[in-house]
Design a protein around this motif. Sequence first.
Motif, mmCIF file in Angstrom:
data_model
loop_
_atom_site.group_PDB
_atom_site.id
_atom_site.type_symbol
_atom_site.label_atom_id
_atom_site.label_comp_id
_atom_site.label_asym_id
_atom_site.label_seq_id
_atom_site.Cartn_x
_atom_site.Cartn_y
_atom_site.Cartn_z
ATOM 1 N N GLY A 292 30.648 4.171 -120.071
ATOM 2 C CA GLY A 292 30.511 4.606 -121.577
ATOM 3 C C GLY A 292 32.016 5.153 -121.981
ATOM 4 N N LYS A 293 31.835 6.150 -123.065
ATOM 5 C CA LYS A 293 33.223 6.471 -123.548
ATOM 6 C C LYS A 293 33.577 7.838 -123.030
ATOM 7 N N GLY A 294 32.645 8.568 -122.408
ATOM 8 C CA GLY A 294 32.917 9.832 -121.825
ATOM 9 C C GLY A 294 31.926 10.327 -120.985
ATOM 10 N N LEU A 295 32.010 11.414 -120.440
ATOM 11 C CA LEU A 295 31.115 12.306 -119.661
ATOM 12 C C LEU A 295 30.098 12.991 -120.334
ATOM 13 N N LEU A 296 28.880 13.149 -119.651
ATOM 14 C CA LEU A 296 27.768 13.736 -120.226
ATOM 15 C C LEU A 296 27.250 13.433 -121.704
ATOM 16 N N ASP A 297 27.192 12.392 -121.937
ATOM 17 C CA ASP A 297 26.954 11.825 -123.193
ATOM 18 C C ASP A 297 25.669 12.111 -123.915
ATOM 19 N N ARG A 298 24.859 12.945 -122.964
ATOM 20 C CA ARG A 298 23.673 13.455 -123.774
ATOM 21 C C ARG A 298 23.784 14.918 -124.409
ATOM 22 N N MET A 299 24.876 15.328 -124.024
ATOM 23 C CA MET A 299 25.318 16.706 -124.859
ATOM 24 C C MET A 299 26.372 16.607 -125.954
ATOM 25 N N GLU A 300 26.615 17.550 -126.470
ATOM 26 C CA GLU A 300 27.700 17.513 -127.562
ATOM 27 C C GLU A 300 29.012 16.845 -126.978
ATOM 28 N N PRO A 301 29.615 15.836 -127.861
ATOM 29 C CA PRO A 301 30.614 15.538 -127.307
ATOM 30 C C PRO A 301 31.817 16.187 -126.512
ATOM 31 N N PHE A 302 32.072 17.352 -127.203
ATOM 32 C CA PHE A 302 33.011 18.355 -126.536
ATOM 33 C C PHE A 302 32.711 18.797 -125.070
ATOM 34 N N ALA A 303 31.560 18.707 -124.775
ATOM 35 C CA ALA A 303 31.125 19.071 -123.440
ATOM 36 C C ALA A 303 31.820 18.055 -122.576
ATOM 37 N N GLY A 304 31.561 16.743 -122.546
ATOM 38 C CA GLY A 304 32.147 15.874 -121.866
ATOM 39 C C GLY A 304 33.618 15.876 -121.729
ATOM 40 N N GLU A 305 34.340 16.097 -122.928
ATOM 41 C CA GLU A 305 35.714 16.196 -123.119
ATOM 42 C C GLU A 305 36.244 17.247 -122.442
ATOM 43 N N LEU A 306 35.709 18.451 -122.385
ATOM 44 C CA LEU A 306 36.305 19.645 -121.756
ATOM 45 C C LEU A 306 36.198 19.442 -120.147
ATOM 46 N N VAL A 307 34.987 18.962 -119.724
ATOM 47 C CA VAL A 307 34.757 18.672 -118.320
ATOM 48 C C VAL A 307 35.811 17.671 -117.891
ATOM 49 N N ALA A 308 35.816 16.548 -118.436
ATOM 50 C CA ALA A 308 36.933 15.354 -118.051
ATOM 51 C C ALA A 308 38.253 16.018 -117.784
ATOM 52 N N GLU A 309 38.764 16.919 -118.970
ATOM 53 C CA GLU A 309 39.998 16.970 -119.163
ATOM 54 C C GLU A 309 40.164 18.240 -117.670
ATOM 55 N N ALA A 310 39.317 19.241 -117.274
ATOM 56 C CA ALA A 310 39.396 19.748 -116.160
ATOM 57 C C ALA A 310 39.616 19.101 -114.795
ATOM 58 N N LEU A 311 38.444 18.252 -114.950
ATOM 59 C CA LEU A 311 38.533 17.114 -113.492
ATOM 60 C C LEU A 311 40.241 16.538 -113.399
ATOM 61 N N THR A 312 40.550 16.191 -114.567
ATOM 62 C CA THR A 312 41.922 15.407 -114.622
ATOM 63 C C THR A 312 42.770 16.316 -114.144
ATOM 64 N N GLU A 313 42.966 17.645 -114.792
ATOM 65 C CA GLU A 313 43.837 18.708 -114.114
ATOM 66 C C GLU A 313 43.773 19.191 -112.841
ATOM 67 N N ALA A 314 42.320 19.101 -112.184
ATOM 68 C CA ALA A 314 42.316 19.301 -110.740
ATOM 69 C C ALA A 314 42.724 18.205 -109.931
ATOM 70 N N GLY A 315 42.972 16.997 -110.364
ATOM 71 C CA GLY A 315 43.698 15.982 -109.561
ATOM 72 C C GLY A 315 42.738 14.730 -109.621
ATOM 73 N N ALA A 316 41.644 14.720 -110.142
ATOM 74 C CA ALA A 316 40.491 13.470 -110.058
ATOM 75 C C ALA A 316 41.110 12.543 -111.274
ATOM 76 N N ASP A 317 40.650 11.493 -110.930
ATOM 77 C CA ASP A 317 41.005 10.099 -111.777
ATOM 78 C C ASP A 317 39.817 9.654 -112.563
ATOM 79 N N VAL A 318 39.691 10.095 -114.076
ATOM 80 C CA VAL A 318 38.487 9.791 -114.662
ATOM 81 C C VAL A 318 38.906 8.517 -115.602
ATOM 82 N N ARG A 319 38.252 7.413 -115.252
ATOM 83 C CA ARG A 319 38.351 6.214 -115.879
ATOM 84 C C ARG A 319 37.175 5.898 -116.880
ATOM 85 N N THR A 320 37.110 6.091 -118.104
ATOM 86 C CA THR A 320 36.070 5.739 -119.119
ATOM 87 C C THR A 320 36.132 4.335 -119.425
#
Length: 472
Positions: free
Chosen positions: A205-233
């Motif tokens: 899909g378009k982002g993470l945690l799509d059953r929550m408010e959109p900003f939840a998945g956005e902030l988690v994806a941003e943090a995972l990316t900053e930690a070094g993970a490769d998040v591909r939507t």
Amino acid sequence: MTETETIAYDVVVLGAGPVGENIADRTRAAGLTTAVVESELVGGECSYWACVPSKALLRPVLARADARRVPGLAQAVQGPLDAAAVFAHRNYFTSDWHDDGAAQWLDGVGADLFRGHGRLTGPRTVTVGDKVLTARHAVAVATGTRAVLPPLPGLAEVKPWTSREATSAQVVPGRLVVVGGGVVATEMATLYQALGAQVTVLVRGKGLLDRMEPFAGELVAEALTEAGADVRTGTSAQSVTRSDGTVVVITDTGERIEADEILFAVGRAPRTDDLGLETVGLEPGSWLTVDDSLLVTGTDWLYGVGDVNHRALLTHQGKYQARIAGAAIAARAAGNPLTEIGPWSAHAATADHRSVPQVVFTDPEAAAVGLSLAEAEQAGYRVRAVDVDMSSASGAGLYADGYKGRARMVVDLEEEILRGVTFVGPGVGELIHSATVAVVGQVPISRLWHAVPSFPTISEVWLRLLEAFRDK
């Protein structure tokens, strides 16, 4: 030829996970004889392969993340996590996958445990091995769910991870592909990236945690990316093979990804496929449709409790349902038919519809209860979303330097109560129960002004939310 023994009980429970345990606890407390049937470990999925091990694994990860944001402490925790110690911590909380303690607890409440695979063999009848258990009042199905794997050719030969392998692993893979964007996917990506794996997350899909408010998945994806993970939507696995120990994933965009392990966290299916549902006119493998007392539609004796009814696939919500079901079984057994099951009554699992809380133990944590803005609007409520930055609470800055997060309350403008609340940020999991009380209790906004948050705590975000609502 083995002789069959028939034993009569008031209640027979299929499944000895947290849900089954709570049903047995309530029916025994009401004086009903109760048998519990379990084919694996007493304590169930949650205790050995889900909530308990995953949170035991994540606790050191989140504690280190928090410590790294505190001056005077940050420099002391810059080194890597001790993976062996983290796994040992998890092993302790799963009792090394032995269920002696859980079985003793079940015995302590006076329920009889039958080990083996139980199947319905007719109304009010369960067969397990050479035993036939009959139920005078109720049979409760509390067998939970299993992980779903996609229908990719040759996937079985790859030996992919599901949530079970991810939470019970004893070694950190060098490279891990996580397929999925929900709770299991984000928590395990957070865990293994912190333990030193190179993590790639593939989200269809378009982002993470799509059953929550959109900003939840956005902030988690941003943090995972900053930690070094490769998040591909917008990306899914087209094929998966393993050669000489290396997993090769070809995505739907033609990209090739190599890894040591691949975790699929793409959904759950009910463990009802081999329960003998066909013997009582139900479809094997189906989710069980129930009323608010958890009674299966079309029956007066069969209950579907916990994940098997697909109302809210969360341990705490399943345990809540178990308490409701246990009370309903006891009332009916005493000759008190529940002709009217009103909202929020002792025999109605109303919270399944209106106020389900959940915490996602990522960094940052995401916690929500009730309806999102989109869900509230779809339900026909006239609502307004009120958003504030979590850092606006004085306690947030004291909790961590550079505290980053967001809070939202969804306000019903006609009744001036909360329909939903979401928090994202470090440590917000401990805030969500206050929001749950506000949503369940339908506390008016005017009364919430008198619930004064202590200074200086993160919970002061409640005051900031109320001010934002007042001042718009």
